[in-house]
Design an enzyme around this catalytic site. Structure first.
Site, PDB file in Angstrom:
ATOM      1  N   PRO A 173     -39.478  16.525  70.044  1.00  0.00           N
ATOM      2  CA  PRO A 173     -38.907  17.021  68.794  1.00  0.00           C
ATOM      3  C   PRO A 173     -39.888  17.938  68.073  1.00  0.00           C
ATOM      4  O   PRO A 173     -41.075  17.623  67.954  1.00  0.00           O
ATOM      5  CB  PRO A 173     -38.654  15.738  67.995  1.00  0.00           C
ATOM      6  CG  PRO A 173     -38.508  14.674  69.032  1.00  0.00           C
ATOM      7  CD  PRO A 173     -39.457  15.066  70.131  1.00  0.00           C
ATOM      8  N   GLU A 174     -39.378  19.082  67.628  1.00  0.00           N
ATOM      9  CA  GLU A 174     -40.199  20.047  66.904  1.00  0.00           C
ATOM     10  C   GLU A 174     -39.794  20.033  65.432  1.00  0.00           C
ATOM     11  O   GLU A 174     -39.036  19.164  64.998  1.00  0.00           O
ATOM     12  CB  GLU A 174     -40.046  21.426  67.541  1.00  0.00           C
ATOM     13  CG  GLU A 174     -40.438  21.445  69.017  1.00  0.00           C
ATOM     14  CD  GLU A 174     -40.266  22.813  69.674  1.00  0.00           C
ATOM     15  OE1 GLU A 174     -40.321  23.835  68.967  1.00  0.00           O
ATOM     16  OE2 GLU A 174     -40.064  22.854  70.903  1.00  0.00           O
ATOM     17  N   LYS A 221     -44.915  17.887  62.406  1.00  0.00           N
ATOM     18  CA  LYS A 221     -43.985  17.006  63.123  1.00  0.00           C
ATOM     19  C   LYS A 221     -44.124  15.546  62.688  1.00  0.00           C
ATOM     20  O   LYS A 221     -43.533  14.659  63.310  1.00  0.00           O
ATOM     21  CB  LYS A 221     -44.227  17.124  64.632  1.00  0.00           C
ATOM     22  CG  LYS A 221     -44.052  18.541  65.183  1.00  0.00           C
ATOM     23  CD  LYS A 221     -44.406  18.604  66.663  1.00  0.00           C
ATOM     24  CE  LYS A 221     -44.450  20.035  67.174  1.00  0.00           C
ATOM     25  NZ  LYS A 221     -44.843  20.107  68.600  1.00  0.00           N
ATOM     26  N   ARG A 249     -46.892  24.997  80.355  1.00  0.00           N
ATOM     27  CA  ARG A 249     -45.577  24.880  79.729  1.00  0.00           C
ATOM     28  C   ARG A 249     -44.681  26.012  80.200  1.00  0.00           C
ATOM     29  O   ARG A 249     -45.142  27.129  80.476  1.00  0.00           O
ATOM     30  CB  ARG A 249     -45.705  24.952  78.196  1.00  0.00           C
ATOM     31  CG  ARG A 249     -46.702  23.998  77.590  1.00  0.00           C
ATOM     32  CD  ARG A 249     -46.260  22.550  77.678  1.00  0.00           C
ATOM     33  NE  ARG A 249     -45.056  22.308  76.914  1.00  0.00           N
ATOM     34  CZ  ARG A 249     -45.047  22.044  75.603  1.00  0.00           C
ATOM     35  NH1 ARG A 249     -46.198  22.002  74.924  1.00  0.00           N
ATOM     36  NH2 ARG A 249     -43.926  21.807  74.975  1.00  0.00           N
TER      37      ARG A 249
END
EC number: 3.2.2.23
Length: 283
Positions: free
Chosen positions: A2-3, A60, A273
């Protein structure tokens, strides 16, 4: 993971459902979810009897401001980081337990806030009154400014980027550069600003940084309006998926046509990534 938009979506949901409700107890099913320096017993004793005044977000991290004892003017805090797969769900206490349930926080009227986390990287903290939040949740001290802060100016972003000899995509994932930004929205913002992810920070021009700052704010706002992105685990506090994935420009769209020029969206590995981009629209 989750960002910022997903965490902000959760924060707003928590503010709708948990404010001024009294915590009556809890149950920690996975002890390592409760982060040091305080024990599981400290955590449960500390939050029990408190009410939640409001929820804040820093990057976050989620921070619940708890009611203070009448004998003190300082306040205790409840901190949460969802990490890779964490979910905070508002449920009736008689709902069957998900097998990945790690922490249960009980409220009046047989309600509970349930922390579900498949990968078990998520963390929760209790911060006693009179102790600085940053001294317990040490990651907060390393955070950059928030993209929605007045301090997130073109000059700020330029100063953070210009002396870094690494790809701009990698720099944007650094929480000491931009707080809350992650893989999804870094890709989206770079597309919107026309910058290739592998471009070195030292090669990014000021006019591109101006576009990038605007794009970061725009894609985050759009995703928050859509309730965040769900590609795997993310759910809001009511258990509902986010909808930004359906309007994403490039993220998770490798091999599909660009929505602007029709060229094929590409994906490469950068710093371990995946990065998604369009060679025609980004330079």
């Amino acid at each position: 993971m989750p960002e910022l938009p997903e965490v902000e979506t959760v924060r707003r949901g928590l503010n709708q459902l948990t404010l001024n409700r009294k915590i009556t107890g809890g149950d920690v099913l996975l002890h390592r979810t409760i982060a040091h320096p305080f024990s599981v017993g400290d955590f449960l004793n500390g939050i029990t009897g408190s009410t939640i005044s409001t929820w804040h977000r820093r990057g976050k991290y989620l921070l619940a401001e708890l009611s203070a004892s009448p004998s003190t003017t300082s306040i205790p805090w409840l901190g949460v980081h969802l990490r890779m797969t964490g979910q905070l769900l508002w449920l009736n206490q008689d709902e069957p337990l998900h097998k990945h349930t790690r922490v249960r926080i009980f409220f009046e009227e047989e309600q509970e806030l349930r922390f579900v986390d498949q990968r078990t990287f998520g963390q929760m903290w209790w911060v006693p009154p009179g102790i600085a939040v940053e001294s317990v949740i040490t990651g907060l001290a390393k955070l950059a400014v928030d993209p929605f802060s007045p301090e997130f100016t073109v000059e700020y972003l330029a100063n953070k980027l210009h002396n870094r000899r690494r790809p701009i995509k990698t720099a944007l994932l650094d929480q000491s550069v931009v707080a809350g930004l992650g893989n999804i929205y870094a890709d989206e913002a770079l597309f919107k600003s026309g910058v290739l992810p592998e471009t070195l920070c030292t090669e990014v021009q000021l006019k591109q940084i101006k576009l990038l700052r605007t794009a970061i704010i725009q894609v985050l706002e759009t995703s928050i309006e859509a309730g965040g992105t769900t590609f795997s685990n993310f759910l809001n506090v009511k258990g509902v998926n986010g909808n930004y994935g359906g309007v994403a420009w490039v993220y998770n769209r490798a091999g599909e046509p660009c929505k602007v020029c029709g060229d094929v969206i590409q994906r490469i590995k950068l710093g371990g990534r995946s990065s998604h981009f369009c060679r025609q629209c980004q330079v």
